[in-house]
Design a protein around this motif. Structure first.
Motif, PDB file in Angstrom:
ATOM      1  N   PRO A  77      -9.710  11.962   2.207  1.00  0.00           N
ATOM      2  CA  PRO A  77     -10.682  10.880   2.280  1.00  0.00           C
ATOM      3  C   PRO A  77     -12.028  11.367   2.782  1.00  0.00           C
ATOM      4  O   PRO A  77     -12.108  12.382   3.467  1.00  0.00           O
TER       5      PRO A  77
ATOM      6  N   LYS B 227      -7.578   9.389  11.436  1.00  0.00           N
ATOM      7  CA  LYS B 227      -6.831   9.178  10.191  1.00  0.00           C
ATOM      8  C   LYS B 227      -7.315  10.092   9.055  1.00  0.00           C
ATOM      9  O   LYS B 227      -7.447   9.675   7.910  1.00  0.00           O
TER      10      LYS B 227
ATOM     11  N   ARG C  78       0.814  -1.215   0.000  1.00  0.00           N
ATOM     12  CA  ARG C  78       0.000   0.000   0.000  1.00  0.00           C
ATOM     13  C   ARG C  78       0.847   1.265   0.000  1.00  0.00           C
ATOM     14  O   ARG C  78       0.304   2.368  -0.020  1.00  0.00           O
TER      15      ARG C  78
ATOM     16  N   SER D 101     -11.007   4.568   4.242  1.00  0.00           N
ATOM     17  CA  SER D 101      -9.693   4.230   3.680  1.00  0.00           C
ATOM     18  C   SER D 101      -9.593   4.652   2.214  1.00  0.00           C
ATOM     19  O   SER D 101     -10.467   4.329   1.399  1.00  0.00           O
ATOM     20  N   TRP D 102      -8.521   5.374   1.904  1.00  0.00           N
ATOM     21  CA  TRP D 102      -8.302   5.869   0.545  1.00  0.00           C
ATOM     22  C   TRP D 102      -6.807   6.013   0.320  1.00  0.00           C
ATOM     23  O   TRP D 102      -6.080   6.491   1.194  1.00  0.00           O
ATOM     24  N   THR D 103      -6.324   5.589  -0.848  1.00  0.00           N
ATOM     25  CA  THR D 103      -4.894   5.637  -1.148  1.00  0.00           C
ATOM     26  C   THR D 103      -4.542   6.954  -1.830  1.00  0.00           C
ATOM     27  O   THR D 103      -5.107   7.284  -2.872  1.00  0.00           O
TER      28      THR D 103
END
Length: 290
Positions: free
Chosen positions: A233, A215, A82, A243-245
């Motif tokens: 995000p 986060k 990731r 959750s986000w990349t």
């Protein structure tokens, strides 16, 4: 094939890695990463260490130490899947190597474990990762200038990063955001940053939590005509970030940067034509006055 790809990637980034390793943070991290290896292999020292090897060779790893190293290596590989930037890859290696060293030193000798753990605590408290200092086209806001800049020209689209210097995720994302600003910045599409760790009022006003548990750092917010259009995000009902990349590809796709950039270029051309028309009209009006 994977080994060859990894080797080629390493050689490609070798000049950058060499530049990083010259910084005190990375030099110290490198020494702490190989500390157990040095102690276990150092002649004159390793002979006095305990071992569970059947042959009694205290200068080589026993089966339990190999097992710990293999387990931590697997965790590093999973975490690096990731990771986006090379800094994140190296940071994961350093972090989990220190964890492995703590376990290995405590297993070898509790006194060595306490000493190494104390060094890790001192390192975390006194040595911070170097901040990104490369080229960028980014406007840095304060609590007093942010609203003014966003409302100054309704035709300008802003992409603003809410960050904190203490956040390792923000530090890793800094070169990615800087690279995007170099590629897409223009008078109609601007990039900005605001330190919500320093300006608490801004974090409350734009609902960006600085708590490590949520986060939400970093957060990217798109502003058009001075109003928030979208953010990444996204935040769920409990106030935690979905959750986000934060990869360059994801940002370009989610924020439609290519489309925004094309529209901004058209806006710049229309501005230039309007200015030329005004400049050509002014002399004619002056000649008629005469």
């Amino acid at each position: 094939m994977g080994l060859i790809t990894g080797l080629c990637t390493f050689l490609y980034h070798l000049p950058q890695i060499y530049k990083w390793l010259l910084k005190p943070y990375y030099i110290t991290s490198l020494f702490m990463t190989v500390a157990f290896l040095v102690v276990r292999k150092a002649p004159g020292l390793c002979e006095h260490l305990a071992t569970q090897r059947e042959d009694g060779n205290s200068c080589d790893f026993d089966w339990r130490e190999v097992e710990i190293l293999m387990f931590l290596s697997a965790i590093v590989m999973m975490k690096n899947r990731r990771a986006i930037t090379l800094e994140q890859h190296i940071g994961n290696v350093f972090l989990f190597s220190k964890v492995a060293n703590v376990m290995l030193f405590f297993r070898l000798d509790i006194r060595l474990g306490i000493l190494y753990l104390a060094l890790c605590v001192a390192f975390v408290m006194t040595c911070k990762p170097p901040l990104y200092m490369g080229p960028e086209y980014i406007k840095y806001f304060s609590d007093k200038t942010m609203d003014e800049e966003l409302q100054r020209d309704s035709r300008v689209t802003w992409i603003v990063e809410f960050y904190a210097n203490w956040s390792s995720d923000c530090q890793s994302f800094a070169p990615v955001f800087a690279d995007l600003s170099l590629k897409y910045n223009c008078p109609g599409l601007r990039f900005g940053k605001v330190d919500v760790g320093r300006y608490g009022e801004v974090s409350e006003r734009y609902r960006v939590s600085t708590s490590p548990l949520t986060k939400q750092l970093p957060s990217l917010v798109l502003f058009q005509e001075g109003r928030e259009v979208m953010r990444r995000p996204m935040v769920d009902n409990k106030g935690r970030a979905v959750s986000w990349t934060f990869s360059e590809e994801n940002i370009i796709r989610e924020f439609n940067l290519n489309e925004l950039f094309q529209k901004s270029k058209k806006l710049n051309k229309s501005r230039g034509l309007n200015e030329e028309e005004q400049n050509s009209i002014q002399p004619e009006e002056g000649s008629n006055d005469k």
